[in-house]
Write an enzyme that holds these catalytic residues in place. Structure first.
Site, short mmCIF file in Angstrom:
data_model
loop_
_atom_site.label_atom_id
_atom_site.label_comp_id
_atom_site.label_asym_id
_atom_site.label_seq_id
_atom_site.Cartn_x
_atom_site.Cartn_y
_atom_site.Cartn_z
N GLY A 21 23.28 65.46 30.27
CA GLY A 21 22.12 64.73 30.78
C GLY A 21 21.98 64.82 32.29
O GLY A 21 20.87 64.92 32.82
N ASP A 170 28.12 66.59 22.85
CA ASP A 170 29.15 67.62 22.74
C ASP A 170 29.50 67.86 21.28
O ASP A 170 29.72 69.00 20.85
CB ASP A 170 30.40 67.21 23.52
CG ASP A 170 30.16 67.13 25.01
OD1 ASP A 170 29.54 68.06 25.56
OD2 ASP A 170 30.57 66.14 25.63
N LYS A 225 34.39 66.86 25.40
CA LYS A 225 34.10 68.27 25.65
C LYS A 225 35.25 69.16 25.17
O LYS A 225 35.04 70.14 24.46
CB LYS A 225 33.82 68.51 27.13
CG LYS A 225 32.54 67.88 27.63
CD LYS A 225 32.36 68.08 29.11
CE LYS A 225 31.04 67.48 29.58
NZ LYS A 225 30.90 66.05 29.29
#
Length: 259
Positions: A21, A170, A225
């Site tokens: 974002g 993710d 991630k």
């Protein structure tokens, strides 16, 4: 009749690109030029995005507080409607417009469209209205890619009953990468890769990542991630990259490559 190699059908390469974002507000012309270069080289693109800063802004306007647990936004009943309207109504169409304007044919989707992301609640007591992806309907993505259209997917879906669910972007990118058997997953963030001791690590392995998680050197927003990366590698995706806006950073491979 013989068929030359040049006449044989070659399956296109596929890359899933996840945009954090915080990156969406600073995408520049060079970023879209690089995407077009990937396409020109024969790579099909699927883009997944979050919308953290935009969501935070809207929550603040409505005096709703928000917290994260293990890198995942805890999403209350009063927050989920704002998350949904922000991602689907603001962030997604803005990104689609930028892509189309730059010459990349794109269409916006969310997890409810075509039952793309079939979900249940992850853990309502801990995370609130956050989804766990049980299945990805890759057929709608295959249809769009076959027609030269880049899917742009917001990280929101719903239960079978229609209750909206926030999903970590993710995780969405990871599950889609696996579902369409993409060659690579590229996580584009405001952090150009995994930093250990202040230095970006260019090439790493899951073994090294596990050690850094245990030592606390990988934490917070980087955790989902690297977890997404590990899941993809374990399922057979050749490589995952965690990169900054220049599309350079850390490449994660299943095992060490010696030259």
């Amino acid at each position: 009749m013989t068929t030359s190699k040049s006449m044989q059908h070659t399956a296109p390469k596929r890359t899933v690109i996840k945009l954090g974002g915080s990156m969406l507000e600073r995408l520049n012309e060079n970023f879209f030029i690089n995407l077009k270069k990937l396409q020109a080289a024969g790579t099909e693109l699927i883009i997944v995005h979050g919308g953290g800063p935009a969501i935070n802004k809207e929550l603040a306007k409505n005096n709703i507080t928000s917290a994260t647990v293990n890198g995942i936004r805890v999403t209350s009943e009063e927050a989920i409607g704002i998350v949904q309207s922000t991602l689907v109504g603001q962030v997604n169409p803005t990104l689609v417009h930028q892509l189309n304007k730059s010459g990349i044919a794109a269409i916006g989707l969310n997890g409810c469209d075509g039952s793309l992301l079939q979900c249940t609640l992850l853990n309502k007591e801990t995370y609130g209205f956050v989804g766990e992806i049980k299945n990805v309907n890759g057929s709608i993505l295959e249809m769009l890619l076959a027609n030269g259209i880049t899917p742009v997917i917001s990280s929101i879906s719903c239960t079978e009953e229609g209750t909206p669910l926030n999903i970590n972007a993710d995780t969405v990118a990871s599950k889609i990468t696996l579902a369409i058997k993409a060659e690579s997953l590229m996580l584009v963030t405001d952090t150009p890769g995994i930093r250990i001791g202040g230095e970006v690590q260019l090439v790493v392995t899951p073994t090294k990542i596990d050690g850094w998680i245990s030592s606390g050197e990988i934490y917070g927003g980087m955790l989902p991630k690297v977890n997404a990366a590990q899941d993809c590698l374990a399922a057979g995706i050749p490589s995952v990259q965690i990169v900054g806006e220049q599309l350079e950073g850390t490449t994660i491979l299943q095992q060490e490559v010696y030259v």
